[in-house]
Design an enzyme around this catalytic site. Structure first.
Site, PDB file in Angstrom:
ATOM      1  N   CYS A  68       0.816  -1.225   0.000  1.00  0.00           N
ATOM      2  CA  CYS A  68       0.000   0.000   0.000  1.00  0.00           C
ATOM      3  C   CYS A  68       0.843   1.265   0.000  1.00  0.00           C
ATOM      4  O   CYS A  68       0.338   2.349  -0.300  1.00  0.00           O
ATOM      5  CB  CYS A  68      -0.934   0.009   1.198  1.00  0.00           C
ATOM      6  SG  CYS A  68      -2.081  -1.352   1.156  1.00  0.00           S
ATOM      7  N   ASN A  80      -9.935  -0.274   0.041  1.00  0.00           N
ATOM      8  CA  ASN A  80      -8.478  -0.163   0.020  1.00  0.00           C
ATOM      9  C   ASN A  80      -7.963  -0.652  -1.340  1.00  0.00           C
ATOM     10  O   ASN A  80      -8.011  -1.848  -1.628  1.00  0.00           O
ATOM     11  CB  ASN A  80      -7.899  -1.010   1.162  1.00  0.00           C
ATOM     12  CG  ASN A  80      -6.385  -0.958   1.229  1.00  0.00           C
ATOM     13  OD1 ASN A  80      -5.728  -0.413   0.338  1.00  0.00           O
ATOM     14  ND2 ASN A  80      -5.824  -1.525   2.280  1.00  0.00           N
ATOM     15  N   HIS A  82      -3.460   7.165   3.107  1.00  0.00           N
ATOM     16  CA  HIS A  82      -3.824   5.884   2.494  1.00  0.00           C
ATOM     17  C   HIS A  82      -5.234   5.509   2.948  1.00  0.00           C
ATOM     18  O   HIS A  82      -5.574   5.639   4.131  1.00  0.00           O
ATOM     19  CB  HIS A  82      -2.811   4.818   2.924  1.00  0.00           C
ATOM     20  CG  HIS A  82      -3.190   3.445   2.493  1.00  0.00           C
ATOM     21  ND1 HIS A  82      -3.610   3.164   1.213  1.00  0.00           N
ATOM     22  CD2 HIS A  82      -3.220   2.265   3.169  1.00  0.00           C
ATOM     23  CE1 HIS A  82      -3.876   1.872   1.127  1.00  0.00           C
ATOM     24  NE2 HIS A  82      -3.651   1.310   2.293  1.00  0.00           N
TER      25      HIS A  82
HETATM   26  N1  ACO Z   1     -17.989  -9.180   9.404  1.00  0.00           N
HETATM   27  C1  ACO Z   1     -18.381  -9.487  10.649  1.00  0.00           C
HETATM   28  N2  ACO Z   1     -17.512  -9.828  11.622  1.00  0.00           N
HETATM   29  C2  ACO Z   1     -16.209  -9.849  11.320  1.00  0.00           C
HETATM   30  C3  ACO Z   1     -15.730  -9.534  10.036  1.00  0.00           C
HETATM   31  C4  ACO Z   1     -16.679  -9.199   9.054  1.00  0.00           C
HETATM   32  N3  ACO Z   1     -16.334  -8.873   7.793  1.00  0.00           N
HETATM   33  N4  ACO Z   1     -14.380  -9.624  10.023  1.00  0.00           N
HETATM   34  C5  ACO Z   1     -14.022  -9.992  11.267  1.00  0.00           C
HETATM   35  N5  ACO Z   1     -15.119 -10.131  12.048  1.00  0.00           N
HETATM   36  C6  ACO Z   1     -15.194 -10.496  13.467  1.00  0.00           C
HETATM   37  C7  ACO Z   1     -13.974 -11.265  13.925  1.00  0.00           C
HETATM   38  O1  ACO Z   1     -14.092 -12.637  13.629  1.00  0.00           O
HETATM   39  C8  ACO Z   1     -13.996 -10.984  15.404  1.00  0.00           C
HETATM   40  O2  ACO Z   1     -14.953 -11.819  16.010  1.00  0.00           O
HETATM   41  P1  ACO Z   1     -14.676 -12.462  17.474  1.00  0.00           P
HETATM   42  O3  ACO Z   1     -14.550 -11.286  18.394  1.00  0.00           O
HETATM   43  O4  ACO Z   1     -15.880 -13.318  17.698  1.00  0.00           O
HETATM   44  O5  ACO Z   1     -13.392 -13.222  17.338  1.00  0.00           O
HETATM   45  C9  ACO Z   1     -14.521  -9.552  15.492  1.00  0.00           C
HETATM   46  O6  ACO Z   1     -15.198  -9.319  14.250  1.00  0.00           O
HETATM   47  C10 ACO Z   1     -13.438  -8.511  15.680  1.00  0.00           C
HETATM   48  O7  ACO Z   1     -12.376  -8.757  14.752  1.00  0.00           O
HETATM   49  P2  ACO Z   1     -11.143  -7.816  14.629  1.00  0.00           P
HETATM   50  O8  ACO Z   1     -10.217  -8.366  13.568  1.00  0.00           O
HETATM   51  O9  ACO Z   1     -10.581  -7.547  15.971  1.00  0.00           O
HETATM   52  O10 ACO Z   1     -11.854  -6.478  14.064  1.00  0.00           O
HETATM   53  P3  ACO Z   1     -11.254  -5.059  13.875  1.00  0.00           P
HETATM   54  O11 ACO Z   1     -12.049  -4.079  14.584  1.00  0.00           O
HETATM   55  O12 ACO Z   1      -9.767  -5.039  14.086  1.00  0.00           O
HETATM   56  O13 ACO Z   1     -11.516  -4.797  12.310  1.00  0.00           O
HETATM   57  C11 ACO Z   1     -10.254  -4.782  10.247  1.00  0.00           C
HETATM   58  C12 ACO Z   1     -10.930  -5.646  11.337  1.00  0.00           C
HETATM   59  C13 ACO Z   1     -11.335  -3.975   9.588  1.00  0.00           C
HETATM   60  C14 ACO Z   1      -9.607  -5.730   9.273  1.00  0.00           C
HETATM   61  C15 ACO Z   1      -9.213  -3.854  10.904  1.00  0.00           C
HETATM   62  O14 ACO Z   1      -8.428  -4.581  11.788  1.00  0.00           O
HETATM   63  C16 ACO Z   1      -8.297  -3.157   9.900  1.00  0.00           C
HETATM   64  O15 ACO Z   1      -8.716  -2.312   9.145  1.00  0.00           O
HETATM   65  N6  ACO Z   1      -7.003  -3.457   9.958  1.00  0.00           N
HETATM   66  C17 ACO Z   1      -5.946  -2.688   9.219  1.00  0.00           C
HETATM   67  C18 ACO Z   1      -5.957  -2.884   7.756  1.00  0.00           C
HETATM   68  C19 ACO Z   1      -4.820  -2.085   7.169  1.00  0.00           C
HETATM   69  O16 ACO Z   1      -4.623  -0.922   7.473  1.00  0.00           O
HETATM   70  N7  ACO Z   1      -3.983  -2.688   6.361  1.00  0.00           N
HETATM   71  C20 ACO Z   1      -2.788  -1.975   5.914  1.00  0.00           C
HETATM   72  C21 ACO Z   1      -2.763  -1.689   4.526  1.00  0.00           C
HETATM   73  S1  ACO Z   1      -3.218  -3.061   3.549  1.00  0.00           S
HETATM   74  C22 ACO Z   1      -1.895  -3.426   2.483  1.00  0.00           C
HETATM   75  O17 ACO Z   1      -0.763  -3.029   2.606  1.00  0.00           O
HETATM   76  C23 ACO Z   1      -2.216  -4.418   1.444  1.00  0.00           C
END
Ligand code: ACO
Length: 330
Positions: free
Chosen positions: A113, A284, A254
């Site tokens: 990214c 993204n 980003h």
């Molecule tokens: N729908 C419903 N529930 C979900 C989903 C979904 N799509 N995805 C995960 N969950 C659930 C999980 O299973 C978990 O359930 P549990 O508590 O029963 O175990 C719960 O939701 C919380 O999961 P988390 O992963 O802790 O959720 P979080 O609030 O962190 O959000 C996300 C996830 C959106 C992926 C976030 O962590 C994020 O944006 N991370 C950073 C992404 C990023 O910046 N990447 C860098 C650039 S990408 C690149 O370089 C290619």
């Protein structure tokens, strides 16, 4: 002689994949995706559209807006994590060919990214050294080819698209790329990874059966490091250039997650109206995310020649970077 960003262009594929569409594919809801990411929809390239098509479409717009003859372009550099081909030819070679640019330098870089900010860093050095006069830089991604649409943790995040810019020369500091800072830390490589298909895990049937060819992400861990790194990176580049947040005309981060952008924006006290947001409509798009966002603001008439722009990015590797530039286009 300074390097300047002469023009910006972008292309978003026609097909829209909404959160409601994803509800039918994986166990998720529009409410969860919107609340956790700010994403409402993303674009998906057609089956016969490849990454270089998205990049070439964006590049055509950037070239036209720069008002230069394509023959004046000395090289094409493409940042992508979703190349047309895994090893060769490079996506940049395909873009150059599609644009009718023959006999120019063309190569890809891999910085996930952070790709577009890495491209700026390279192009700035190439142009300032006098080695090249005009470079076409492209961030293009058909990430949908590398996403597992049964994994709700990743498939809701990513979208396809392309963004491009012409980096040329100027003697005017009021339209120069002022500073670019890029960095990496491979210690965290495993947190955001496409494990299969490379030399570590060459392609084989079991790799495909275990879906090792798709992007895997420890989302929550990436999230925490992203917020901290992006914030510190902006503090550093502003301090190094004796600037404060109020002097920035446009903050273009980003577009990975609205909550990450909001956390950084609030910490640095950037006003909402100066922060460019496209994550709700494109998701993204990795290396294409910043140029697509810049293009949106440009087409809305928000960005004018000489405006001070701050870019900030974070991605797989981990890689990160920030850039300060004055817009050099019409
Ligand atoms: N729908 C419903 N529930 C979900 C989903 C979904 N799509 N995805 C995960 N969950 C659930 C999980 O299973 C978990 O359930 P549990 O508590 O029963 O175990 C719960 O939701 C919380 O999961 P988390 O992963 O802790 O959720 P979080 O609030 O962190 O959000 C996300 C996830 C959106 C992926 C976030 O962590 C994020 O944006 N991370 C950073 C992404 C990023 O910046 N990447 C860098 C650039 S990408 C690149 O370089 C290619």
């Amino acid at each position: 002689m300074y390097a300047t960003l002469k023009s910006i262009g972008a292309y978003a594929p026609q097909t829209i994949l909404t959160n409601h569409d994803l509800e039918k594919m994986v166990d998720t809801t529009d409410e969860w995706i919107t609340k956790r990411t700010g994403i409402k929809e993303r674009r998906i390239a057609a089956p016969d559209e490849v990454t270089s098509d998205l990049g070439a479409a964006a590049a055509k717009i950037a070239i036209a807006r720069a008002g230069i003859d394509p023959k004046e372009i000395d090289g094409v550099i493409c940042a992508t994590l979703s190349p047309d081909y895994l090893t060769m030819p490079s996506t940049a070679c395909m873009i150059a060919h599609k644009l009718g640019l023959s006999h120019v330098m063309a190569f890809d870089i891999s910085a996930a990214c952070s790709g577009f900010v890495y491209l700026l860093n390279l192009a700035k050095a190439f142009v300032e050294s006098g080695a090249y006069k005009n470079l076409l830089i492209v961030g293009a991604e058909k990430i949908s080819s590398y996403v597992d649409y049964t994994d709700r943790g990743t498939c809701i995040l990513f979208g396809d698209g392309g963004g491009a810019a012409i980096i040329g020369q100027t003697e005017n500091k009021n339209e120069a790329i002022l500073d670019v800072h890029v960095a990496s830390d491979g210690e965290y490589g495993h947190l955001l990874i496409t494990p299969g298909g490379g030399s570590k895990e060459p392609c084989c049937l079991s790799l495909l059966e275990n879906k090792r060819q798709f992007i895997q992400m420890a989302g929550n861990e990436v999230f925490k490091i992203a917020v901290k790194t992006l914030t510190n990176d902006v503090i550093d580049i502003l301090a190094k250039n004796n600037l404060c947040a109020e002097q920035i005309d446009h903050f273009i981060p980003h577009q990975a997650n609205f909550r990450i952008i909001e956390a950084v924006r609030q910490k640095l006290e950037f006003p909402e109206e100066k922060t460019v947001l496209t994550v709700h409509k494109y998701g993204n798009t990795s290396a294409a995310s910043i140029p697509m966002a810049m293009n949106d603001a440009y087409e809305e008439g928000r960005i004018k020649r000489g405006d001070l722009i701050l870019l900030d990015t974070f991605g797989g590797g981990f890689t990160w970077g920030s850039a300060l530039l004055r817009f050099g286009g019409e």
